[in-house]
Design an enzyme around this catalytic site. Structure first.
Site, mmCIF file in Angstrom:
data_model
loop_
_atom_site.group_PDB
_atom_site.id
_atom_site.type_symbol
_atom_site.label_atom_id
_atom_site.label_comp_id
_atom_site.label_asym_id
_atom_site.label_seq_id
_atom_site.Cartn_x
_atom_site.Cartn_y
_atom_site.Cartn_z
ATOM 1 C CG PHE A 147 -8.649 11.497 -10.163
ATOM 2 C CD1 PHE A 147 -9.676 11.015 -10.963
ATOM 3 C CD2 PHE A 147 -7.517 12.019 -10.766
ATOM 4 C CE1 PHE A 147 -9.567 11.059 -12.354
ATOM 5 C CE2 PHE A 147 -7.395 12.071 -12.148
ATOM 6 C CZ PHE A 147 -8.422 11.588 -12.942
ATOM 7 C CD GLN A 149 -3.153 10.089 -3.571
ATOM 8 O OE1 GLN A 149 -4.041 9.975 -2.747
ATOM 9 N NE2 GLN A 149 -2.009 10.720 -3.313
ATOM 10 C CE1 TYR A 152 0.569 8.159 0.375
ATOM 11 C CE2 TYR A 152 -1.751 8.766 0.353
ATOM 12 C CZ TYR A 152 -0.497 8.835 0.937
ATOM 13 O OH TYR A 152 -0.330 9.569 2.092
HETATM 14 P P1 NAD Z 1 7.390 13.905 3.893
HETATM 15 O O1 NAD Z 1 7.703 13.662 2.455
HETATM 16 O O2 NAD Z 1 7.649 15.238 4.472
HETATM 17 O O3 NAD Z 1 8.123 12.826 4.798
HETATM 18 C C1 NAD Z 1 8.253 11.479 4.439
HETATM 19 C C2 NAD Z 1 9.621 11.014 4.878
HETATM 20 O O4 NAD Z 1 9.763 9.622 4.541
HETATM 21 C C3 NAD Z 1 10.753 11.774 4.167
HETATM 22 O O5 NAD Z 1 11.648 12.316 5.115
HETATM 23 C C4 NAD Z 1 11.408 10.724 3.302
HETATM 24 O O6 NAD Z 1 12.812 10.906 3.132
HETATM 25 C C5 NAD Z 1 11.107 9.447 4.102
HETATM 26 N N1 NAD Z 1 11.231 8.273 3.262
HETATM 27 C C6 NAD Z 1 10.749 8.104 2.004
HETATM 28 N N2 NAD Z 1 11.120 6.900 1.530
HETATM 29 C C7 NAD Z 1 11.851 6.298 2.508
HETATM 30 C C8 NAD Z 1 12.514 5.057 2.603
HETATM 31 N N3 NAD Z 1 12.501 4.188 1.590
HETATM 32 N N4 NAD Z 1 13.181 4.766 3.742
HETATM 33 C C9 NAD Z 1 13.212 5.654 4.769
HETATM 34 N N5 NAD Z 1 12.597 6.848 4.735
HETATM 35 C C10 NAD Z 1 11.931 7.164 3.612
HETATM 36 O O7 NAD Z 1 5.852 13.489 4.052
HETATM 37 P P2 NAD Z 1 4.860 13.738 5.274
HETATM 38 O O8 NAD Z 1 3.811 14.625 4.803
HETATM 39 O O9 NAD Z 1 5.621 14.061 6.508
HETATM 40 O O10 NAD Z 1 4.198 12.272 5.399
HETATM 41 C C11 NAD Z 1 4.479 11.385 6.451
HETATM 42 C C12 NAD Z 1 3.478 10.236 6.384
HETATM 43 O O11 NAD Z 1 2.153 10.746 6.514
HETATM 44 C C13 NAD Z 1 3.499 9.466 5.060
HETATM 45 O O12 NAD Z 1 3.307 8.107 5.305
HETATM 46 C C14 NAD Z 1 2.319 10.043 4.321
HETATM 47 O O13 NAD Z 1 1.806 9.125 3.368
HETATM 48 C C15 NAD Z 1 1.353 10.283 5.455
HETATM 49 N N6 NAD Z 1 0.322 11.285 5.169
HETATM 50 C C16 NAD Z 1 0.655 12.589 4.971
HETATM 51 C C17 NAD Z 1 -0.356 13.507 4.709
HETATM 52 C C18 NAD Z 1 -0.080 14.973 4.503
HETATM 53 O O14 NAD Z 1 -1.035 15.702 4.273
HETATM 54 N N7 NAD Z 1 1.149 15.442 4.622
HETATM 55 C C19 NAD Z 1 -1.674 13.084 4.625
HETATM 56 C C20 NAD Z 1 -1.974 11.751 4.824
HETATM 57 C C21 NAD Z 1 -0.949 10.860 5.099
#
Ligand code: NAD
Length: 246
Positions: A147, A149, A152
């Site tokens: 929901f 997203q 995403y």
């Molecule tokens: P986070 O926000 O801590 O880290 C994401 C990083 O990506 C940040 O450091 C940010 O500065 C960097 N970033 C964003 N835009 C950017 C760009 N244009 N160029 C370069 N760097 C950029 O998030 P996270 O939780 O560590 O997530 C990491 C990955 O895991 C993501 O792809 C997220 O979608 C995926 N994910 C996370 C979760 C969760 O529960 N945390 C769950 C499923 C998927």
């Protein structure tokens, strides 16, 4: 054999930091790629990585030219780019009726366009050297939808299609391409969600808890190991049983 060189995008974020550490512990030279907009974060990341063979490079993964320059720079400085972890990601949640075009484009560009921008520049070198490991960090949202997203979930589901197609194209060249789909992991991304929502979600996770960044990092280290050459085009869910499929 010289040390394998690994790039982790979003490398200074919650999952990225743990992935960098795990790959460095596995004997890789690691380059954490991220935006350098928050100087303090970059400084604290560098401090945390002291003693590890981890470097920082600034690049916007949504920018095709900037990714090309980054890959060329890494290959000339370090000799190769062997492991690519497309981990950078953002959310801009909103129901479809309220979502504007900017929220859609930003999420598609960073979460999905980045895989094209980086693989597009890095795969040629991997092919020439006869070795490569690509891991795309997707999400359980890409498997089930979520929901608020549409942007995403579309980007993360798109990563699976990208992964399987590229895996087929490069399978004879010593290159594997896989995706990892985290469930809910304790990072700033989930920390921004309302506590009552997280409590409700946790109640639906068979493991009874949220994941730790290291749960993802260990999976990435496994998939990028030299010995993991027969796993390709796969998606590895790391979600505590939240979504089970085969
Ligand atoms: P986070 O926000 O801590 O880290 C994401 C990083 O990506 C940040 O450091 C940010 O500065 C960097 N970033 C964003 N835009 C950017 C760009 N244009 N160029 C370069 N760097 C950029 O998030 P996270 O939780 O560590 O997530 C990491 C990955 O895991 C993501 O792809 C997220 O979608 C995926 N994910 C996370 C979760 C969760 O529960 N945390 C769950 C499923 C998927």
């Amino acid at each position: 054999m010289s040390k394998r060189v690994a790039v982790v995008t979003g490398g200074i974020g919650g999952l990225g930091t743990e992935i960098c550490k795990a790959l460095a512990q596995a004997g890789r030279t690691v380059i954490a790629v991220d935006l350098d907009s928050r100087e303090e974060r970059v400084a604290s990341f560098k401090q945390e990585m002291e003693g590890h063979d981890v470097h920082f490079a600034e690049a916007d993964v949504a920018d095709y030219q900037s990714c090309g320059a980054l890959v060329r720079d890494i290959e000339s400085r370090h000799g190769s780019l062997d492991i690519l972890v497309n981990n950078a990601g953002i959310t801009r949640d909103s129901t479809l009726r309220k979502m504007d075009r900017g929220q859609w484009d930003a999420v598609l560009d960073v979460n999905l366009g980045s895989a094209f921008n980086l693989c597009g520049h890095a795969v040629a070198g991997m092919q020439a050297r006869g070795f490569g490991r690509v891991v795309n960090i997707s999400s359980v949202s890409g498997q089930t939808g979520n929901f608020g997203q549409t942007n995403y979930a579309a980007a993360k589901a798109g990563l699976h299609g990208f992964t399987m197609s590229l895996a087929r194209e490069v399978a004879t060249k010593g290159i594997t391409v896989n995706s990892v789909s985290p469930g809910y992991i304790e990072t700033a991304m989930t920390g921004a969600m309302p506590t009552e929502v997280l409590t409700k979600i946790t109640a639906t996770i068979p493991a009874g808890r949220m994941g730790k960044p290291n749960d993802i990092a260990r999976t990435v280290a496994f998939l990028t190991d030299d010995a993991a050459g027969y796993i390709t085009g796969a998606n590895v869910p790391v979600n505590g049983g939240l979504f089970m499929s085969f």
